[in-house]
Each structure stands twice: as structure tokens, then as C-alpha cells.
Write a protein that holds these residues in place. Structure first.
Motif, short mmCIF file in Angstrom:
data_model
loop_
_atom_site.label_atom_id
_atom_site.label_comp_id
_atom_site.label_asym_id
_atom_site.label_seq_id
_atom_site.Cartn_x
_atom_site.Cartn_y
_atom_site.Cartn_z
N THR A 13 3.90 -4.51 7.05
CA THR A 13 3.12 -5.47 6.27
C THR A 13 3.72 -5.56 4.88
O THR A 13 4.09 -4.55 4.29
CB THR A 13 1.65 -5.02 6.19
OG1 THR A 13 1.12 -4.92 7.51
CG2 THR A 13 0.81 -5.99 5.38
N TYR A 55 1.77 1.21 7.05
CA TYR A 55 1.76 -0.19 6.61
C TYR A 55 3.16 -0.77 6.47
O TYR A 55 3.35 -1.82 5.88
CB TYR A 55 1.02 -0.31 5.27
CG TYR A 55 -0.40 0.17 5.34
CD1 TYR A 55 -1.38 -0.58 5.96
CD2 TYR A 55 -0.76 1.39 4.77
CE1 TYR A 55 -2.69 -0.14 6.03
CE2 TYR A 55 -2.07 1.84 4.82
CZ TYR A 55 -3.03 1.07 5.46
OH TYR A 55 -4.32 1.52 5.51
N GLN A 56 4.15 -0.10 7.03
CA GLN A 56 5.55 -0.51 6.84
C GLN A 56 5.87 -1.89 7.41
O GLN A 56 6.89 -2.48 7.05
CB GLN A 56 6.48 0.53 7.45
CG GLN A 56 6.39 0.63 8.96
CD GLN A 56 7.24 1.73 9.51
OE1 GLN A 56 8.37 1.92 9.05
NE2 GLN A 56 6.73 2.47 10.48
N TYR A 62 0.78 -1.24 0.00
CA TYR A 62 0.00 0.00 0.00
C TYR A 62 0.81 1.29 0.00
O TYR A 62 0.26 2.33 -0.25
CB TYR A 62 -1.00 0.00 1.17
CG TYR A 62 -2.18 0.90 0.94
CD1 TYR A 62 -3.05 0.69 -0.12
CD2 TYR A 62 -2.42 1.97 1.78
CE1 TYR A 62 -4.13 1.52 -0.34
CE2 TYR A 62 -3.51 2.81 1.57
CZ TYR A 62 -4.35 2.58 0.51
OH TYR A 62 -5.42 3.41 0.29
#
Length: 137
Positions: free
Chosen positions: A54, A51-52, A46
Motif C-alpha cells: 500500500t 502494509y508494504q 504506515y
């Protein structure tokens, strides 16, 4: 099964390959007796800072290796690589009609986190995209 509708050349993938040389999101070759039978990679999910932790997983394995647990070994290997890359979650996008891939991920503890019905059309077939995920705490 990929969502590509036309053959992809090496030059078509060069930009993707160069971007994947990043230490956090590498590409690994899967080999059996010096024969390349597939590849796997982790990719950014994303693109926003929250979201780092994931990553998106991609796995492509030659169909002739089915039943040899190559997919299982690949996911288990990737799980060992997460901590050093500061990753805690993996997301996989899988066509719901791709029974072998759905079974593989579910056997490895992935759950369906989402479903996008009929978002792809390949050979006049409408396909559902399942979003599978797993937390590795």
C-alpha cells in the motif's frame, strides 16, 4: 490545499526529496510544454511490513490547469506504475472540503475509507480529513 501553515523553502523539503529518490516511492514532475505545472509521488504507508503493498499518493497541480484533465491523467499514469513497484493499494488523504480533489479521486474509483472530523485548523476553519483508497488488483 496543504496542511502547511507557513511557506516552505526548498531546503525545508530536501530531506523529503532525498527520501523519495527510492525506486519504490518516486516523485514525478508534471509538465506541459516544458512548463512545470505540478508533481505527484508515492510514499510509504504506515511503515510496517504488512502494509508494504500500500502506498500513499500525493498530487499537487497548479490551479490554472483545472478542467484540462491533468489530475485524471496523473492518477491513470500512477496506476500503470504500481505493479512494477509491487503495490496493490493507494491511499489518499484529502481535506473533505477540497471539492475538486474529492471529485477527482472519486471519479477515478477511489472510495472513502475513513473520515477524521475537524482534525485540522487553517485560517480559523476546522477541516475534515477524508481517507480515500482504491485497490488495484
Amino acid at each position: 490545499m496543504t496542511a502547511d501553515l507557513a511557506p516552505i523553502s526548498v531546503s525545508d523539503r530536501k530531506k523529503w526529496f532525498d527520501a523519495s529518490s527510492h525506486e519504490k516511492y518516486p516523485i514525478w514532475i508534471i509538465a506541459d510544454d516544458d512548463q512545470v505545472i505540478g508533481w505527484c509521488s508515492l510514499g510509504a504507508f504506515y511503515g510496517r511490513a504488512a502494509y508494504q503493498h500500500t502506498a500513499e499518493i500525493s498530487i499537487y497541480i497548479d490551479e490554472t490547469t483545472r478542467g484540462k484533465h491533468v489530475g485524471t491523467q496523473t492518477i491513470q499514469f500512477l496506476a500503470t506504475q504500481l505493479k512494477q513497484r509491487d503495490l496493490q493499494n493507494i491511499v489518499a488523504y484529502v481535506f473533505r472540503q477540497n471539492t475538486p480533489s474529492m471529485t477527482l479521486f472519486k471519479k477515478q474509483g477511489f472510495e472513502q475509507w475513513g473520515l477524521l472530523p475537524k482534525v485540522a485548523k487553517i485560517d480559523s476553519r476546522h477541516l475534515d480529513l477524508a481517507i480515500l483508497g482504491k485497490h488495484f488488483d
